[in-house]
Every structure is written in C-alpha cells, then in structure tokens.
Scaffold this active site. Structure first.
Site, PDB file in Angstrom:
ATOM      1  N   ASN A  85      58.083   0.084   7.643  1.00 31.33           N
ATOM      2  CA  ASN A  85      56.988   0.096   6.671  1.00 31.33           C
ATOM      3  C   ASN A  85      57.191  -0.901   5.522  1.00 31.33           C
ATOM      4  OD1 ASN A  85      54.858   1.576   4.891  1.00 31.33           O
ATOM      5  ND2 ASN A  85      56.765   1.766   3.732  1.00 31.33           N
ATOM      6  N   TYR A 151      49.865 -13.605   4.626  1.00 35.79           N
ATOM      7  CA  TYR A 151      49.998 -12.146   4.755  1.00 35.79           C
ATOM      8  C   TYR A 151      49.402 -11.693   6.096  1.00 35.79           C
ATOM      9  CZ  TYR A 151      49.505  -7.156   4.206  1.00 35.79           C
ATOM     10  OH  TYR A 151      49.575  -5.805   4.427  1.00 35.79           O
ATOM     11  N   LYS A 155      51.126 -10.022   9.667  1.00 28.51           N
ATOM     12  CA  LYS A 155      50.695  -8.780  10.311  1.00 28.51           C
ATOM     13  C   LYS A 155      50.221  -9.033  11.749  1.00 28.51           C
ATOM     14  CE  LYS A 155      51.821  -6.081   6.932  1.00 28.51           C
ATOM     15  NZ  LYS A 155      52.927  -5.140   7.054  1.00 28.51           N
TER      16      LYS A 155
HETATM   17  P1  NDP Z   1      53.817  -0.289  -1.715  1.00 25.31           P
HETATM   18  O1  NDP Z   1      53.938  -1.545  -2.520  1.00 25.31           O
HETATM   19  O2  NDP Z   1      53.325   0.934  -2.391  1.00 25.31           O
HETATM   20  O3  NDP Z   1      55.213   0.020  -1.009  1.00 25.31           O
HETATM   21  C1  NDP Z   1      55.956  -0.995  -0.400  1.00 25.31           C
HETATM   22  C2  NDP Z   1      57.356  -0.493  -0.115  1.00 25.31           C
HETATM   23  O4  NDP Z   1      58.078  -1.550   0.545  1.00 25.31           O
HETATM   24  C3  NDP Z   1      58.131  -0.126  -1.357  1.00 25.31           C
HETATM   25  O5  NDP Z   1      58.804   1.090  -1.144  1.00 25.31           O
HETATM   26  C4  NDP Z   1      59.134  -1.262  -1.526  1.00 25.31           C
HETATM   27  O6  NDP Z   1      60.340  -0.728  -2.080  1.00 25.31           O
HETATM   28  C5  NDP Z   1      59.346  -1.674  -0.070  1.00 25.31           C
HETATM   29  N1  NDP Z   1      59.864  -3.038   0.067  1.00 25.31           N
HETATM   30  C6  NDP Z   1      59.264  -4.198  -0.282  1.00 25.31           C
HETATM   31  N2  NDP Z   1      60.091  -5.235  -0.050  1.00 25.31           N
HETATM   32  C7  NDP Z   1      61.248  -4.710   0.459  1.00 25.31           C
HETATM   33  C8  NDP Z   1      62.478  -5.254   0.882  1.00 25.31           C
HETATM   34  N3  NDP Z   1      62.711  -6.587   0.835  1.00 25.31           N
HETATM   35  N4  NDP Z   1      63.442  -4.432   1.346  1.00 25.31           N
HETATM   36  C9  NDP Z   1      63.228  -3.107   1.387  1.00 25.31           C
HETATM   37  N5  NDP Z   1      62.082  -2.507   1.001  1.00 25.31           N
HETATM   38  C10 NDP Z   1      61.107  -3.318   0.529  1.00 25.31           C
HETATM   39  O7  NDP Z   1      52.861  -0.679  -0.498  1.00 25.31           O
HETATM   40  P2  NDP Z   1      52.228   0.200   0.698  1.00 25.31           P
HETATM   41  O8  NDP Z   1      52.852   1.510   0.811  1.00 25.31           O
HETATM   42  O9  NDP Z   1      50.764   0.122   0.573  1.00 25.31           O
HETATM   43  O10 NDP Z   1      52.613  -0.721   1.930  1.00 25.31           O
HETATM   44  C11 NDP Z   1      53.511  -0.328   2.949  1.00 25.31           C
HETATM   45  C12 NDP Z   1      53.267  -1.192   4.169  1.00 25.31           C
HETATM   46  O11 NDP Z   1      51.923  -1.025   4.611  1.00 25.31           O
HETATM   47  C13 NDP Z   1      53.448  -2.694   3.945  1.00 25.31           C
HETATM   48  O12 NDP Z   1      54.048  -3.233   5.088  1.00 25.31           O
HETATM   49  C14 NDP Z   1      52.012  -3.193   3.784  1.00 25.31           C
HETATM   50  O13 NDP Z   1      51.891  -4.544   4.139  1.00 25.31           O
HETATM   51  C15 NDP Z   1      51.295  -2.291   4.737  1.00 25.31           C
HETATM   52  N6  NDP Z   1      49.850  -2.110   4.503  1.00 25.31           N
HETATM   53  C16 NDP Z   1      49.370  -1.726   3.281  1.00 25.31           C
HETATM   54  C17 NDP Z   1      47.998  -1.567   3.101  1.00 25.31           C
HETATM   55  C18 NDP Z   1      47.399  -1.198   1.789  1.00 25.31           C
HETATM   56  O14 NDP Z   1      46.187  -1.445   1.588  1.00 25.31           O
HETATM   57  N7  NDP Z   1      48.123  -0.584   0.873  1.00 25.31           N
HETATM   58  C19 NDP Z   1      47.073  -1.724   4.230  1.00 25.31           C
HETATM   59  C20 NDP Z   1      47.687  -2.162   5.446  1.00 25.31           C
HETATM   60  C21 NDP Z   1      49.028  -2.304   5.586  1.00 25.31           C
HETATM   61  P3  NDP Z   1      61.320  -1.485  -3.085  1.00 25.31           P
HETATM   62  O15 NDP Z   1      60.480  -2.371  -3.959  1.00 25.31           O
HETATM   63  O16 NDP Z   1      62.002  -0.368  -3.810  1.00 25.31           O
HETATM   64  O17 NDP Z   1      62.254  -2.258  -2.199  1.00 25.31           O
HETATM   65  C1  8X3 Z   2      46.461  -4.508   3.435  1.00 28.99           C
HETATM   66  C2  8X3 Z   2      44.997  -4.440   3.663  1.00 28.99           C
HETATM   67  O1  8X3 Z   2      42.829  -5.737   3.464  1.00 28.99           O
HETATM   68  O2  8X3 Z   2      44.394  -5.917   1.618  1.00 28.99           O
HETATM   69  O3  8X3 Z   2      47.135  -4.886   4.569  1.00 28.99           O
HETATM   70  O4  8X3 Z   2      44.839  -7.019   3.696  1.00 28.99           O
HETATM   71  S1  8X3 Z   2      44.243  -5.853   3.092  1.00 28.99           S
END
Ligand code: NDP
Ligand code: 8X3
Length: 254
Positions: A85, A151, A155
């Site tokens: 994730n 980005y 994905k």
């Molecule tokens: P958040 O920013 O809320 O959470 C992201 C998490 O990733 C944090 O816990 C952060 O922890 C961790 N992270 C980032 N970089 C690193 C790293 N180098 N090593 C370890 N951990 C890391 O985002 P979301 O929960 O929304 O996103 C989670 C996933 O879902 C991502 O892959 C995102 O691309 C994907 N996603 C999100 C969407 C959205 O609209 N929110 C939609 C589609 C997909 P820390 O900084 O403590 O390391």
């Molecule tokens: C996150 C959803 O639409 O911001 O992956 O790219 S979007």
C-alpha cells in the site's frame, strides 16, 4: 490459528485503516512505514502487543526491505497477505513543468518499493504454497488525466505487474489482486500538494469521496474469500466521480 498480514504504509489512510480492521478481526499484523512515532502510537492504540509488530521502514531502500523481512520474529514469519500500500503522488503539474525529483520519488516508492516488498515475501509464500499479494493500484493506472503523468504510469506498472505475477504464480496457490480506487480522502492530497492543506481540501469540496475505511473493508473482503477465489482487479470510485469527455483543443493553429 490467526493469519498474518504485512501492511506497508500503515501510518495513514488505507494502510492505517487496514491495520485497525485486520487487528480488530484477530489477524496478526506487521505494520511498516517511515514515521516510527506514528507506528508506536498505533501499536499502543490497538492494545495488542502480542499480535502487532511494527517496523520503521522506507520501502525505497532495497536492503532495508530485505533485512526487515529476513528478521521478522518467528511468530510473524509466515506472512499470509502482503498489502503493498505504501505509495504517493507528488505534484499535478503538466509533464513539461513537473519536478524530476518528484517523478523519481514516485517511481522509487510506487514501483521499486512495491517490487522489493513483493520479491522479499514471495519465496516464503511459494514454499508454503499459500499467500496473497494485494497491491494498491489506482484508477490513475487505467485512465489518463492532466497532471497524472508519472503517478498514473507507476499505477499502470502496478496493474501489469499484478497481472504478470498471476501468470508466474499459477500453480503455487498464491493469489494476486490489484485494488484500483478513485478519489479517497486521506493524507494523499496533502502529500501531493506538499503540505498545502487548503489545496488538498479543495479536491474533495462538494463531493463525497471514498474513505480509508471503505477501502480497508474491500481489502478485508478480498483477503477473506475462499482460497480458490482470486479477485484479479477491483476498480472502485465514489458514486460522485465518473469519466469526462475526450478533451479537444479548438482554434489551434497546427
Ligand atoms: P496516505 O498519504 O494517507 O498514506 C500513504 C502511506 O504510505 C503512509 O502511511 C506513508 O507512511 C506511506 N509511505 C509513503 N512513502 C513511503 C516509503 N518510502 N516507505 C514506506 N512507507 C511509505 O495515502 P493513501 O492511504 O490514500 O494511499 C495509500 C495507497 O493508495 C498509495 O499507494 C496511493 O497511491 C494509493 N491510492 C490512493 C488513492 C486516494 O485517492 N487516496 C486512490 C488510489 C490509490 P510514512 O510517511 O510514515 O512512511
Ligand atoms: C489516486 C486517485 O484520481 O487522484 O490514485 O489519481 S487520483
């Protein structure tokens, strides 16, 4: 016997919601992310010292990932589900104005970090003839949008990597799923806009986005299906999000 989930990016958003849900449903959880203070607080909040193991980990560091997996305590070694994730978007500028460092960070995290975690945990799953890799893709890997450049491309990698894993892992009993969410409110947009909380809030103004709990519930469902059922990919959007028409530039001299 309870199952074990390894969750990357467990300090926020989807990862944290998964950590809470899986732990409350009596799974053993391994929680990895960079912010150790948050990991420790979450471990305390969950109140399950025996079944929550936290690892301060930057998934971009290949050696750290290898060492973290190799040094898992005995009770956590048999990982049933890897939730890949950890990930991020940085910037929304058009390609010709984007920051190359941002592009590299997204590639290093969303692609290479996911590869390192997968490759480190797969041999054990293969030996045990059982396991599940659940990747966090995105609608951005399926559909282009302005500013989505690298980005979305990371994905798209996650999508095709997931499919190719399925091809390689046929016969091993290991399942692979790509979860592809649309707009979900977490810290995602705050990170994308580099701490600008107003700009981040603007993204979700006047609409009801998905929540981290929505995604955690989907992941939990996918992970708990009978072992002969593999959800290959699951795309999910908020009801108030959909596709637009093709963009057309008119009156342009070309
Ligand atoms: P958040 O920013 O809320 O959470 C992201 C998490 O990733 C944090 O816990 C952060 O922890 C961790 N992270 C980032 N970089 C690193 C790293 N180098 N090593 C370890 N951990 C890391 O985002 P979301 O929960 O929304 O996103 C989670 C996933 O879902 C991502 O892959 C995102 O691309 C994907 N996603 C999100 C969407 C959205 O609209 N929110 C939609 C589609 C997909 P820390 O900084 O403590 O390391
Ligand atoms: C996150 C959803 O639409 O911001 O992956 O790219 S979007």
């Amino acid at each position: 016997m309870s199952k074990t989930a390894f969750i990357t990016g467990a300090t926020s958003g989807f990862g944290k919601a998964c950590a809470i849900l899986f732990a409350n449903e009596s799974w053993r959880v391994i929680l990895a992310a960079r912010r150790s203070g948050r990991l420790e607080r979450l471990q305390k909040e969950l109140g399950k010292d025996e079944s929550v193991h936290v690892i301060t980990l930057d998934v971009r560091n290949r050696e750290s990932v290898r060492v973290a997996v190799e040094n898992l305590p005995d009770t956590y070694k048999k990982v049933d589900v890897l939730i890949n994730n950890a990930g991020l978007a940085l910037g929304l500028e058009p390609a010709h104005e984007a920051d190359l460092d941002d592009w590299e960070t997204m590639v290093d995290t969303n692609i290479k970090g996911l590869m390192y975690c997968t490759r480190s945990l797969l041999p054990g799953m293969s030996t045990r003839k059982q396991g599940h890799i659940i990747n966090l893709g995105s609608v951005a890997g399926n559909w282009p949008y302005p500013g989505g450049n690298v980005y979305g491309a990371t994905k798209a990698f996650v999508k095709q990597f997931s499919n190719n894993l399925r091809a390689d892992l046929l016969g091993t009993g290991i399942r692979v799923t790509n979860i592809e969410p649309g707009m979900a409110e977490s810290e995602f947009s705050v990170v994308r806009f580099k701490g600008d909380t107003d700009e981040a809030a603007h993204v979700y103004e006047g609409m009801k986005p998905l929540t981290p709990d929505d995604i955690a519930e989907i992941i939990f469902w996918v992970a708990n299906l009978p072992s002969h059922v593999n959800i290959n990919s699951l795309e999910v959007m908020p009801t108030s999000q959909s596709w637009g028409p093709f963009a057309v530039q008119r009156n342009q001299k070309i």
